[in-house]
Structure formats: C-alpha cells, structure tokens
Design an enzyme around this catalytic site. Structure first.
Site, mmCIF file in Angstrom:
data_model
loop_
_atom_site.group_PDB
_atom_site.id
_atom_site.type_symbol
_atom_site.label_atom_id
_atom_site.label_comp_id
_atom_site.label_asym_id
_atom_site.label_seq_id
_atom_site.Cartn_x
_atom_site.Cartn_y
_atom_site.Cartn_z
ATOM 1 N N VAL A 29 0.853 -1.199 0.000
ATOM 2 C CA VAL A 29 0.000 0.000 0.000
ATOM 3 C C VAL A 29 0.886 1.245 0.000
ATOM 4 O O VAL A 29 1.727 1.435 0.884
ATOM 5 C CB VAL A 29 -0.941 0.000 1.225
ATOM 6 C CG1 VAL A 29 -1.814 1.260 1.210
ATOM 7 C CG2 VAL A 29 -1.800 -1.262 1.240
ATOM 8 N N LYS A 30 0.683 2.071 -1.035
ATOM 9 C CA LYS A 30 1.505 3.272 -1.188
ATOM 10 C C LYS A 30 0.784 4.449 -0.533
ATOM 11 O O LYS A 30 -0.380 4.730 -0.853
ATOM 12 C CB LYS A 30 1.713 3.525 -2.688
ATOM 13 C CG LYS A 30 2.995 4.242 -3.016
ATOM 14 C CD LYS A 30 3.235 4.189 -4.511
ATOM 15 C CE LYS A 30 4.449 4.965 -4.934
ATOM 16 N NZ LYS A 30 4.561 5.076 -6.380
ATOM 17 N N VAL A 31 1.483 5.104 0.376
ATOM 18 C CA VAL A 31 0.876 6.124 1.230
ATOM 19 C C VAL A 31 1.690 7.420 1.118
ATOM 20 O O VAL A 31 2.918 7.382 1.230
ATOM 21 C CB VAL A 31 0.908 5.638 2.711
ATOM 22 C CG1 VAL A 31 0.376 6.696 3.653
ATOM 23 C CG2 VAL A 31 0.136 4.332 2.860
#
Ligand code: G3P
Length: 219
Positions: free
Chosen positions: A86-88
């Site tokens: 998950v890219k945050v």
C-alpha cells in the site's frame, strides 16, 4: 539491489520481466491515468493483473488523504493479492496510516519523499519502503542522489529496516548512482532500465567476434 519497474503498462512490465531480473512494480495515480484506467473496479482489476504477472511486491497507491480513508482503501487494496504494497503519501495522516499498517502486517511504500526528515518519520512509523523522488529533486536543481546518500547514512546509523526505494528515475545514470548511494531498490520506467544494457564497445566487440568466427568457418 532490487529492480522494480515504475509503470502501469502491461507490455512494459512483460518486457522487463522477460529479462529475468524484475523484482516488483510501482504505480501511482498518474501512471494508471496514463494507461486510461479509470473507475475503482477497473483500477483494482488492473492491479490484480499486474500482481498475477509479477510475483514480487506491487505498489498500489491510496487516493484518500485522511487516516480513515487511507486505512479503508489500504485494506481493500491489500485484499487484491498477497503481493500488494500500500503506497501512502508523506503527509501527517499518512504517517498515522503507515504506523497502523505496520502494526497490522500490511506492507507499505511511503511516497512523495523529498527530505531526510521525512525519511526518518517514515522509518519510525514502520514503512516497508521509502520512495525519495530523485528526478523531481533534480528538476528544481537540488541533488536527488545526495538525498539517497544522506538517508542511507542515517538508516545505517539508526538501524532502520525501511528499504530505500529510489523513485522518479529519469535516466540510466540515476540507476547506477542510486546503487552507489546505497538504495535498496530502484524503480524505473522501461527505457532507463534497458539503457543499462548499452555500450558501443559491446556491439563492436560482438560484431568482430561473429565476423571472425564466420571468416574462420568459411576457410
Ligand atoms: O515512483 C514515482 C515516480 O513515478 C515519479 O516519477 O517521473 O513522475 O517524477 P516522475
């Protein structure tokens, strides 16, 4: 150093994979839009296709900018496939989300990183990967590779386990310099990646070897 490809283009992913050295994929909302993929169902389907194509880590970015939204999206993204990361974004709510994901065994990639201070914060929050954007730093006449060196030094001193993923790579020398600066991963579009192959002396040398072989066989 791991090699990721920075694209949502399936042909480019297949071509990089065919070299046998591809460890993963990174995407972002701009890259998905570039491929004309719109609507959550289509976007999630596309991530699934990429995850089936590449067994390594595939970064999928959240669109929300609030903590609850990031957690909701991150959970949904992580259910697409076991290799989703998950890219945050590196914002206040993002730091809270990185911590939550790390406590809940969901891999993360902290994106839009432009300073060593942000890199320390992301590592503290337990990010799996950290993405400093070296090309965009170079664009404003700062030194992207110097930032990779600085973060690598700090992470080594502090023993942080977050992997430094050099992103926003624009040309082949960025890959070589990022490797020397201590990046754990590079993510590159196809062209700079394939540029690693090129040397005129290789081409000249191979032509000569083949010509000599042919001439000897003809005798
Ligand atoms: O991985 C981040 C990257 O896609 C950004 O690249 O070229 O848009 O700065 P660029």
């Amino acid at each position: 150093m791991k090699f990721f490809i920075d694209t949502a283009n399936l042909e480019d992913i297949r071509e990089a994979k065919s070299l046998g050295i591809l460890d993963g994929v990174t995407t972002n909302p701009s890259l998905m839009a570039k491929e004309g993929i719109t609507g959550q169902d289509n976007i999630y389907k596309h991530y699934k296709t990429i995850c089936e194509l590449v067994p390594g880590d595939v970064s999928a970015e959240v669109i929300s900018t609030d903590f609850e939204g990031m957690i909701r999206e991150g959970k949904a993204l992580s259910e697409i496939a076991p290799n989703i990361v998950v890219k945050v974004p590196m914002i206040k709510e993002g730091v809270k989300a990185l911590k939550w994901f790390s406590e809940n065994d969901i891999k993360t990639n902290c994106t839009l990183v432009f300073s060593a201070g942000q890199a320390i914060l992301a590592a503290k929050a337990g990010a799996t990967y950290l993405s400093p954007f070296i090309g965009r730093i170079d664009d404003i006449a700062w030194d992207g590779i110097a930032l990779i060196e600085e973060i690598a030094e700090i992470y080594a001193i502090q023993g942080y386990e977050t992997e430094i993923l050099a992103a926003s790579i624009r040309h082949t020398l960025h890959i070589v310099d990022a490797a020397r600066a201590g990046a754990d991963v590079i993510t590159s579009p196809l062209k700079p990646l394939m540029g690693l192959l090129n040397h005129p002396l290789t081409d000249v040398g191979l032509s000569k070897f083949l010509a000599d072989h042919k001439a000897a066989e003809a005798k």
